[in-house]
Design a protein around this motif. Structure first.
Motif, PDB file in Angstrom:
ATOM      1  N   UNK A   1      23.905   1.713  12.900  1.00 45.88           N
ATOM      2  CA  UNK A   1      24.624   0.487  12.503  1.00 45.88           C
ATOM      3  C   UNK A   1      24.754   0.412  10.989  1.00 45.88           C
ATOM      4  N   UNK A   2      23.657   0.776  10.300  1.00 47.18           N
ATOM      5  CA  UNK A   2      23.639   0.680   8.842  1.00 47.18           C
ATOM      6  C   UNK A   2      24.708   1.595   8.229  1.00 47.18           C
TER       7      UNK A   2
ATOM      8  N   UNK B   1      23.991  -0.436  -1.332  1.00 46.80           N
ATOM      9  CA  UNK B   1      22.752  -1.097  -0.898  1.00 46.80           C
ATOM     10  C   UNK B   1      22.488  -0.761   0.559  1.00 46.80           C
ATOM     11  N   UNK B   2      23.542  -0.829   1.415  1.00 49.48           N
ATOM     12  CA  UNK B   2      23.372  -0.487   2.831  1.00 49.48           C
ATOM     13  C   UNK B   2      22.901   0.950   2.970  1.00 49.48           C
TER      14      UNK B   2
ATOM     15  N   UNK C   1      14.033   6.666  18.592  1.00 50.58           N
ATOM     16  CA  UNK C   1      15.300   6.211  19.172  1.00 50.58           C
ATOM     17  C   UNK C   1      15.680   4.826  18.667  1.00 50.58           C
ATOM     18  N   UNK C   2      14.698   3.905  18.472  1.00 55.16           N
ATOM     19  CA  UNK C   2      15.038   2.579  17.953  1.00 55.16           C
ATOM     20  C   UNK C   2      15.532   2.689  16.515  1.00 55.16           C
ATOM     21  N   UNK C   3      14.875   3.564  15.708  1.00 49.45           N
ATOM     22  CA  UNK C   3      15.300   3.773  14.328  1.00 49.45           C
ATOM     23  C   UNK C   3      16.719   4.310  14.266  1.00 49.45           C
TER      24      UNK C   3
ATOM     25  N   UNK D   1      32.516   1.366   6.815  1.00 51.36           N
ATOM     26  CA  UNK D   1      33.605   0.429   7.080  1.00 51.36           C
ATOM     27  C   UNK D   1      33.756  -0.542   5.912  1.00 51.36           C
ATOM     28  N   UNK D   2      32.622  -0.955   5.316  1.00 50.70           N
ATOM     29  CA  UNK D   2      32.661  -1.877   4.185  1.00 50.70           C
ATOM     30  C   UNK D   2      33.491  -1.296   3.044  1.00 50.70           C
TER      31      UNK D   2
ATOM     32  N   UNK E   1      15.611  -3.528  16.704  1.00 53.31           N
ATOM     33  CA  UNK E   1      16.453  -2.589  15.950  1.00 53.31           C
ATOM     34  C   UNK E   1      17.918  -2.959  16.081  1.00 53.31           C
TER      35      UNK E   1
ATOM     36  N   UNK F   1      28.189   0.334   8.936  1.00 60.62           N
ATOM     37  CA  UNK F   1      28.466  -0.801   8.047  1.00 60.62           C
ATOM     38  C   UNK F   1      28.859  -0.329   6.665  1.00 60.62           C
TER      39      UNK F   1
ATOM     40  N   UNK G   1      28.357  -5.268   6.170  1.00 60.39           N
ATOM     41  CA  UNK G   1      29.415  -4.351   5.754  1.00 60.39           C
ATOM     42  C   UNK G   1      30.794  -4.865   6.127  1.00 60.39           C
TER      43      UNK G   1
ATOM     44  N   UNK H   1      13.400  -1.820  20.524  1.00 60.64           N
ATOM     45  CA  UNK H   1      14.830  -1.517  20.561  1.00 60.64           C
ATOM     46  C   UNK H   1      15.663  -2.771  20.290  1.00 60.64           C
TER      47      UNK H   1
ATOM     48  N   UNK I   1      25.470  -4.130   9.961  1.00 64.27           N
ATOM     49  CA  UNK I   1      26.888  -3.842  10.227  1.00 64.27           C
ATOM     50  C   UNK I   1      27.729  -5.062   9.858  1.00 64.27           C
TER      51      UNK I   1
ATOM     52  N   UNK J   1      19.176   3.774  16.314  1.00 70.16           N
ATOM     53  CA  UNK J   1      20.152   2.705  16.552  1.00 70.16           C
ATOM     54  C   UNK J   1      20.329   1.874  15.292  1.00 70.16           C
ATOM     55  N   UNK J   2      19.192   1.473  14.681  1.00 73.75           N
ATOM     56  CA  UNK J   2      19.252   0.658  13.464  1.00 73.75           C
ATOM     57  C   UNK J   2      20.036   1.377  12.361  1.00 73.75           C
TER      58      UNK J   2
ATOM     59  N   UNK K   1      19.023   1.147   1.891  1.00 74.25           N
ATOM     60  CA  UNK K   1      18.021   0.212   2.441  1.00 74.25           C
ATOM     61  C   UNK K   1      16.883   0.961   3.151  1.00 74.25           C
TER      62      UNK K   1
END
Lengths: 84, 333
Positions: B264-265, B329-330, B256-258, B271-272, A8, B268, A19, A5, A16, B260-261, B333
């Motif tokens: 964020x992606x 790209x984001x 669950x870890x994926x 917002x970008x 990640x 990003x 971006x 976690x 983020x 979160x990653x 990925x």
């Protein structure tokens, strides 16, 4: 699980950040280059005989303005290296 | 996610407040600007009071449209929050409702303020050339209609996000929720720049017509070309928003870890593109205004002015393209 976690979250924060970096970095050059082009239009209508000088000056000015946008692009790519 | 808390309903109420709250900023500012322009024009041309008053009311009515769109989305979200939802604890629906509110709320800022500026310059132009007032009013309405386009894109995305129905297995998927929120942010932020820029272009065209009404056909073409160029960044935002909403096939297999990653992606990416579209939109609008004014003063220079305009705006769009590339790209990925 905790290690997975936290990795990640670290990678996600880098993505983020990439971006946000490119997004904020694009605001200034966009406004500035448009302003330069607008002033060049005004100048042409006042002194049309200086067309080539004005065109060159506008392009050089815009290229310099672009530099901060390119810095953001470079940093975004560096952050991709962490987040990938 | 959290037992016993109806986060989707709560988020719908917050989304309604954000939509109407942010959405009122631009229109309020724009209506005031149009009123200032009309008042100054009345002071210089007191015998044109009635036609200026009529023009002011028309331009203010158009400038208030974006906030009415925001009100519609606000009411829809209020009804959703007030009703009994099938999945009241769904994180994804909560994010979609927040995204819907932010999309139309941010999106209405630019178009409202821009349309007001167009109205203000149109009133100044009528004050200067009262005999051409009908021509100026028609051109003002065309310019304001074009300036309304970015907020219409936001309205479409907001409506999609209000009525989106994720699969039952995806209701608690953070990545899908973030994609919906990011879709709203992308088009909402992106519309600020193009809305303001289109208003500036049209305002420049109005002041140009007021100075040289014989050139109206040429100036109207230049105004529309300038607004179309200023629209490019918000179209990139629209593409990114649609991609975020409609490509969610592989979300099921995220752990669950994926999640979160990937959340964020997606945030990003949205917002970008949203932020990157603000600057080029405003810059293109300024250039478009200068093109119209230059054309009114020296119509014989149209070739040279066009060259400078297209090269200059093209360069000013480059940072929007960087933002689009980074978003793509984001996204992949």
């Amino acid at each position: 699980m905790a290690a997975e976690m936290s990795e990640a979250i670290m990678k996600g924060a880098a993505l983020l950040g990439a971006g946000l970096c490119m997004g904020f970095g694009a605001i200034g050059p966009g406004i500035g280059e448009g302003f330069a082009a607008g002033k060049a239009c005004e100048a042409i209508s006042r002194r049309p005989e200086e067309y080539s000088t004005l065109f060159r000056t506008m392009l050089v000015g815009q290229a310099v303005t672009e530099s901060t946008g390119i810095y953001s692009l470079v940093i975004a790519f560096l952050l991709f290296g962490i987040g990938k | 996610m959290i037992e016993g808390i109806e986060i989707a309903n709560t988020a719908a109420f917050i989304g309604a407040a954000l939509a109407v709250g942010f959405g009122a900023i631009g229109s309020g500012f724009g209506i005031g600007t149009a009123g200032v322009g009309a008042t100054i024009a009345m002071a210089t041309q007191p015998h044109e009071r009635s036609s200026l008053f009529r023009g002011m009311l028309i331009s203010q009515a158009v400038a208030s449209n974006p906030s009415i769109f925001a009100l519609v989305i606000g009411l829809i979200l209020y009804n959703i929050g007030d009703s009994k939802l099938p999945a009241p604890d769904s994180v994804v629906m909560a994010c979609a409702y927040l995204g819907a509110g932010l999309s139309i709320g941010f999106g209405a800022i630019g178009s409202g303020a821009g349309n007001g500026q167009t109205g203000s310059e149109a009133m100044t132009a009528i004050g200067r050339m009262p005999s051409h007032s009908s021509k100026i009013t028609i051109m003002m309405l065309v310019g304001q209609a074009m300036g309304q386009t970015p907020v219409l894109f936001c309205l479409v995305i907001s409506l999609i996000l209000c009525y989106v129905q994720p699969h039952a297995t995806l209701q608690q998927n953070l990545a899908l929720g973030a994609a919906y929120l990011a879709a709203g942010l992308s088009i909402g932020l992106g519309a600020i720049g193009s809305g303001l820029g289109n208003g500036m272009s049209a305002a420049g065209a109005m002041s140009a017509i007021g100075r040289n009404p014989e050139q109206t056909p040429k100036l109207s073409v230049m105004m529309i070309v300038g607004q179309a160029m200023g629209q490019t960044p918000v179209l990139f935002s629209l593409v990114v928003s649609f991609m975020l909403i409609f490509s969610n096939a592989e979300f099921v297999k995220y752990g669950s870890a994926d999640q979160v990653l990937h959340s964020f992606r997606f945030l990003g990416a949205g917002v970008c593109m949203g932020l990157a579209a603000i600057g080029p939109g405003i810059g293109s609008g300024y250039t478009g205004a200068a093109l119209c004014e230059g054309m009114a003063d020296r119509p014989e220079l149209s070739q040279k002015l066009n060259n400078i305009y297209f090269v200059g705006t093209g360069v000013a769009q480059s940072t929007a393209i960087y933002g689009f590339v980074i978003s793509l790209i984001l996204f992949s990925l």
